[in-house]
Design an enzyme around this catalytic site. Structure first.
Site, short mmCIF file in Angstrom:
data_model
loop_
_atom_site.label_atom_id
_atom_site.label_comp_id
_atom_site.label_asym_id
_atom_site.label_seq_id
_atom_site.Cartn_x
_atom_site.Cartn_y
_atom_site.Cartn_z
N GLU A 131 -11.46 -2.22 -8.88
CA GLU A 131 -12.13 -2.87 -7.75
C GLU A 131 -13.30 -2.03 -7.24
OE1 GLU A 131 -8.41 -2.49 -5.30
OE2 GLU A 131 -9.84 -2.16 -3.69
N LYS A 185 0.83 -1.20 0.00
CA LYS A 185 0.00 0.00 0.00
C LYS A 185 0.87 1.25 0.00
CE LYS A 185 -4.06 -2.00 0.37
NZ LYS A 185 -4.91 -2.11 -0.84
N GLU A 216 -1.77 1.36 -8.51
CA GLU A 216 -3.19 0.99 -8.48
C GLU A 216 -4.05 2.08 -7.86
OE1 GLU A 216 -3.78 -3.10 -7.51
OE2 GLU A 216 -5.55 -2.67 -6.30
N ASP A 238 -13.49 -7.24 -9.83
CA ASP A 238 -13.64 -8.14 -8.68
C ASP A 238 -14.94 -8.91 -8.90
OD1 ASP A 238 -14.40 -9.26 -6.19
OD2 ASP A 238 -13.24 -7.75 -5.09
N HIS A 285 -9.19 -8.47 -8.48
CA HIS A 285 -9.18 -8.06 -7.07
C HIS A 285 -9.95 -9.08 -6.26
CE1 HIS A 285 -10.97 -5.79 -3.61
NE2 HIS A 285 -9.73 -5.40 -3.50
N ASP A 335 -0.31 0.34 -4.38
CA ASP A 335 -1.76 0.56 -4.41
C ASP A 335 -2.13 1.74 -3.52
OD1 ASP A 335 -4.50 0.43 -4.37
OD2 ASP A 335 -4.63 -1.66 -3.71
MG LIG Z 1 -6.52 -2.31 -4.52
#
Ligand SMILES: [Mg+2]
Length: 362
Positions: free
Chosen positions: A249, A168, A223, A272, A299, A197
């Site tokens: 996502e 992240k 992301e 997703d 995802h 992300d």
């Molecule tokens: Mg993500």
């Protein structure tokens, strides 16, 4: 005719072993799991599920319990497209996203599982059967981990067989993100696929600055740099940031994917299956990406999604998340030398431990 004779919804709260965090959703202590069990006249069963990061499960449960069964029971379970359209338009006015599309995703997954089980085929073969070995990465939810914990988690993931890892970003100061990405790159070595992300944290201008700052560390992709509604902003991030962009996502329909892809706002479309409407639209999105010569990633819900990417010739990486579901599944997905292998059991091959789930009913 394989008519649906019953539809049963389940609603559970799955505790997490460690508190997870990203730049948008705060601390995550538990996931909600909503399940659908469909049974046909021959006694065959299909199972689907969706999840949330902590809220809205009750609304999903209400839709699955009160609204959808009357549209399903008595219907021919093999007419999945017809049923998808009927449920979509039946819920459209109050739905078109949110808990409604998550509920429909679980339902559609159950229909595909039922069909594949009836045919005695693994889902990935029924959907096209491209290649059961799918490259897979570990999706860390680790924004607030101190650096040493982030590196320990990384070593853990390497030991588990992962050969690609996502971390992240989106901390208070960009300099902190850059330092963590630099440390991860140094730890993993040149050429190791490392994704970052941002979970929609930034404006387009901030995202472009961040992308340029990450460039020396060559992430495989950045992301969700911006909110899913800012299509024009994300087109700028693709053009001016200099990094491939993954997103999807938080898109909820085939048509939202079409808008983002056609505008040139994404390099790796990332649907997703538990929130885009299910297997039916997921495969349409994968084929739409193929038509634009784009690799498709995914995802969440890796146990099911491995089948969908195993059916898509343009598949990129499968995301594997540590959502804590493995404890409630008979044979969780195994990772071998960076690949997840779609199982050859009929359907998606996920057998929930319903008795254990009973203990965490929401
Ligand atoms: Mg993500």
């Amino acid at each position: 005719m394989p008519n649906v004779v019953s539809m049963e919804a389940g609603y559970y709260r799955v505790p997490l072993e460690v508190t997870l965090s990203d730049s948008t959703h705060g601390d995550m202590l538990a996931f909600e799991l909503n399940t659908v069990r469909l049974r046909d006249a021959d006694g065959a069963e299909g199972v689907g599920y969706t999840f949330t990061v902590g809220r809205n499960g009750a609304a999903i449960d209400a839709i699955l319990t009160r609204d959808i069964p009357e549209q399903m029971v008595g219907q021919d379970a093999d007419r999945i497209e017809l049923l998808w359209q009927r449920v979509w338009w039946g819920q459209h006015y109050g739905g078109r996203g949110g808990p409604t599309v998550l509920a429909q995703s679980a339902l559609d997954m159950a229909l595909w599982d039922l069909k594949a089980r009836r045919l005695g085929q693994p889902l990935w073969k029924l959907l096209g059967g491209y290649d059961p070995r799918v490259p897979c990465y570990a999706g860390g939810i680790d924004l607030d981990f101190p650096l040493d914990k982030l590196l320990r988690q990384t070593d853990d993931n390497l030991r588990k067989g992962f050969r690609a890892i996502k971390m992240k970003v989106g901390r208070k100061r960009l300099a902190e993100d850059v330092e963590r990405v630099r440390a991860m790159r140094e730890h993993l070595g040149e050429g190791f696929p490392l994704m970052v992300d941002a979970n929609m944290k930034w404006s387009a201008d901030e995202a472009i600055r961040a992308a340029r700052a990450f460039q020396p560390y060559a992430p495989a992709w950045l992301e969700e740099p911006v909110i899913p509604d800012d299509v024009a902003g994300q087109v700028r991030v693709v053009r001016e940031g200099g990094l491939p962009i993954a997103a999807g996502e938080n898109l909820r329909t085939l048509w939202e994917f079409k808008q983002l892809i056609a505008a040139g706002g994404v390099t790796y479309p990332e649907p997703d299956v538990t929130n885009c409407g299910g297997v039916t639209p997921f495969m349409k999105i994968a084929h739409l990406a193929e038509a634009y010569n784009l690799p498709v990633t995914s995802h969440g819900a890796h146990d099911v999604t491995v089948h969908l990417l195993a059916a898509a010739p343009n598949r990129s990486y499968l995301e594997a998340h540590g959502f804590g579901l493995d404890r409630y599944i008979a044979e969780p997905l195994r990772i071998e030398e960076g690949f997840a292998v779609a199982p050859d059991r009929p359907g998606h091959g996920i057998e929930f431990d319903w008795k254990a789930l009973q203990a965490i009913r929401a």
